[in-house]
Design a protein around this motif. Structure first.
Motif, mmCIF file in Angstrom:
data_model
loop_
_atom_site.group_PDB
_atom_site.id
_atom_site.type_symbol
_atom_site.label_atom_id
_atom_site.label_comp_id
_atom_site.label_asym_id
_atom_site.label_seq_id
_atom_site.Cartn_x
_atom_site.Cartn_y
_atom_site.Cartn_z
ATOM 1 N N LEU A 136 0.828 -1.211 0.000
ATOM 2 C CA LEU A 136 0.000 0.000 0.000
ATOM 3 C C LEU A 136 0.861 1.260 0.000
ATOM 4 O O LEU A 136 0.575 2.219 -0.738
ATOM 5 N N ILE A 137 1.921 1.273 0.790
ATOM 6 C CA ILE A 137 2.824 2.434 0.825
ATOM 7 C C ILE A 137 3.485 2.628 -0.535
ATOM 8 O O ILE A 137 3.569 3.755 -1.044
ATOM 9 N N GLN A 138 3.926 1.545 -1.164
ATOM 10 C CA GLN A 138 4.570 1.632 -2.484
ATOM 11 C C GLN A 138 3.600 2.097 -3.558
ATOM 12 O O GLN A 138 4.017 2.727 -4.536
ATOM 13 N N GLN A 139 2.319 1.813 -3.398
ATOM 14 C CA GLN A 139 1.317 2.240 -4.375
ATOM 15 C C GLN A 139 0.910 3.697 -4.186
ATOM 16 O O GLN A 139 0.102 4.212 -4.941
ATOM 17 N N GLY A 140 1.456 4.365 -3.187
ATOM 18 C CA GLY A 140 1.167 5.784 -2.999
ATOM 19 C C GLY A 140 0.162 6.089 -1.904
ATOM 20 O O GLY A 140 -0.307 7.218 -1.792
ATOM 21 N N PHE A 141 -0.175 5.106 -1.091
ATOM 22 C CA PHE A 141 -1.096 5.335 0.016
ATOM 23 C C PHE A 141 -0.335 5.851 1.225
ATOM 24 O O PHE A 141 0.846 5.561 1.397
ATOM 25 N N ARG A 142 -1.023 6.622 2.052
ATOM 26 C CA ARG A 142 -0.458 7.118 3.306
ATOM 27 C C ARG A 142 -1.404 6.759 4.438
ATOM 28 O O ARG A 142 -2.615 6.694 4.246
ATOM 29 N N ILE A 143 -0.837 6.551 5.615
ATOM 30 C CA ILE A 143 -1.656 6.236 6.784
ATOM 31 C C ILE A 143 -2.316 7.523 7.267
ATOM 32 O O ILE A 143 -1.652 8.511 7.539
ATOM 33 N N ILE A 144 -3.636 7.494 7.355
ATOM 34 C CA ILE A 144 -4.412 8.662 7.753
ATOM 35 C C ILE A 144 -4.922 8.531 9.186
ATOM 36 O O ILE A 144 -4.897 9.474 9.956
ATOM 37 N N LYS A 145 -5.385 7.328 9.530
ATOM 38 C CA LYS A 145 -6.029 7.148 10.834
ATOM 39 C C LYS A 145 -5.777 5.729 11.328
ATOM 40 O O LYS A 145 -5.774 4.781 10.553
ATOM 41 N N VAL A 146 -5.592 5.594 12.639
ATOM 42 C CA VAL A 146 -5.421 4.290 13.270
ATOM 43 C C VAL A 146 -6.419 4.184 14.416
ATOM 44 O O VAL A 146 -6.489 5.072 15.263
ATOM 45 N N LEU A 161 -6.372 3.085 8.420
ATOM 46 C CA LEU A 161 -6.975 3.688 7.236
ATOM 47 C C LEU A 161 -5.874 4.305 6.386
ATOM 48 O O LEU A 161 -5.120 5.156 6.853
ATOM 49 N N PHE A 162 -5.776 3.829 5.155
ATOM 50 C CA PHE A 162 -4.823 4.354 4.186
ATOM 51 C C PHE A 162 -5.594 5.166 3.160
ATOM 52 O O PHE A 162 -6.690 4.793 2.760
ATOM 53 N N LYS A 163 -5.008 6.283 2.726
ATOM 54 C CA LYS A 163 -5.631 7.101 1.690
ATOM 55 C C LYS A 163 -4.581 7.390 0.619
ATOM 56 O O LYS A 163 -3.441 7.715 0.946
ATOM 57 N N HIS A 164 -4.992 7.258 -0.639
ATOM 58 C CA HIS A 164 -4.069 7.493 -1.746
ATOM 59 C C HIS A 164 -3.799 8.982 -1.878
ATOM 60 O O HIS A 164 -4.697 9.806 -1.692
ATOM 61 N N LYS A 165 -2.572 9.323 -2.219
ATOM 62 C CA LYS A 165 -2.168 10.726 -2.315
ATOM 63 C C LYS A 165 -2.895 11.477 -3.421
ATOM 64 O O LYS A 165 -3.242 12.634 -3.267
ATOM 65 N N GLN A 166 -3.132 10.819 -4.561
ATOM 66 C CA GLN A 166 -3.645 11.538 -5.722
ATOM 67 C C GLN A 166 -5.136 11.369 -5.954
ATOM 68 O O GLN A 166 -5.837 12.342 -6.206
ATOM 69 N N ASN A 167 -5.649 10.141 -5.895
ATOM 70 C CA ASN A 167 -7.047 9.942 -6.277
ATOM 71 C C ASN A 167 -8.000 9.786 -5.092
ATOM 72 O O ASN A 167 -9.149 9.432 -5.275
ATOM 73 N N ASN A 168 -7.534 10.024 -3.887
ATOM 74 C CA ASN A 168 -8.346 9.982 -2.661
ATOM 75 C C ASN A 168 -9.033 8.644 -2.412
ATOM 76 O O ASN A 168 -10.002 8.578 -1.677
#
Length: 68
Positions: A17-27, A37-44
């Motif tokens: 998930l991190i390599q695909q561009g997701f970031r950790i938003i909430k735990v 909860l992971f959220k993608h940087k570009q397409n939300n």
């Protein structure tokens, strides 16, 4: 599955998930583990991952502290 194998599986899911561009938003932690909860940087797009092992929870915590 052994706990170590389960940790490796969870760690690999987090890394992908991190390599695909997701970031950790909430735990959200509870007695059955953590919901990350992971959220993608570009397409939300968002993905929730249920992390059960203590070592995998330490792993993503370390990623958070070090800025992913």
């Amino acid at each position: 599955m052994s706990e170590y194998q389960e940790f490796l599986t969870e760690r690999d899911k987090i890394d992908v998930l991190i390599q695909q561009g997701f970031r950790i938003i909430k735990v959200t932690e509870n007695l059955s583990g953590a919901f990350v909860l992971f959220k993608h940087k570009q397409n939300n797009r968002s993905v929730t991952l249920h992390v059960k092992t203590a070592n995998a929870r330490k792993y993503f915590s370390n990623l958070l502290v070090n800025g992913q």
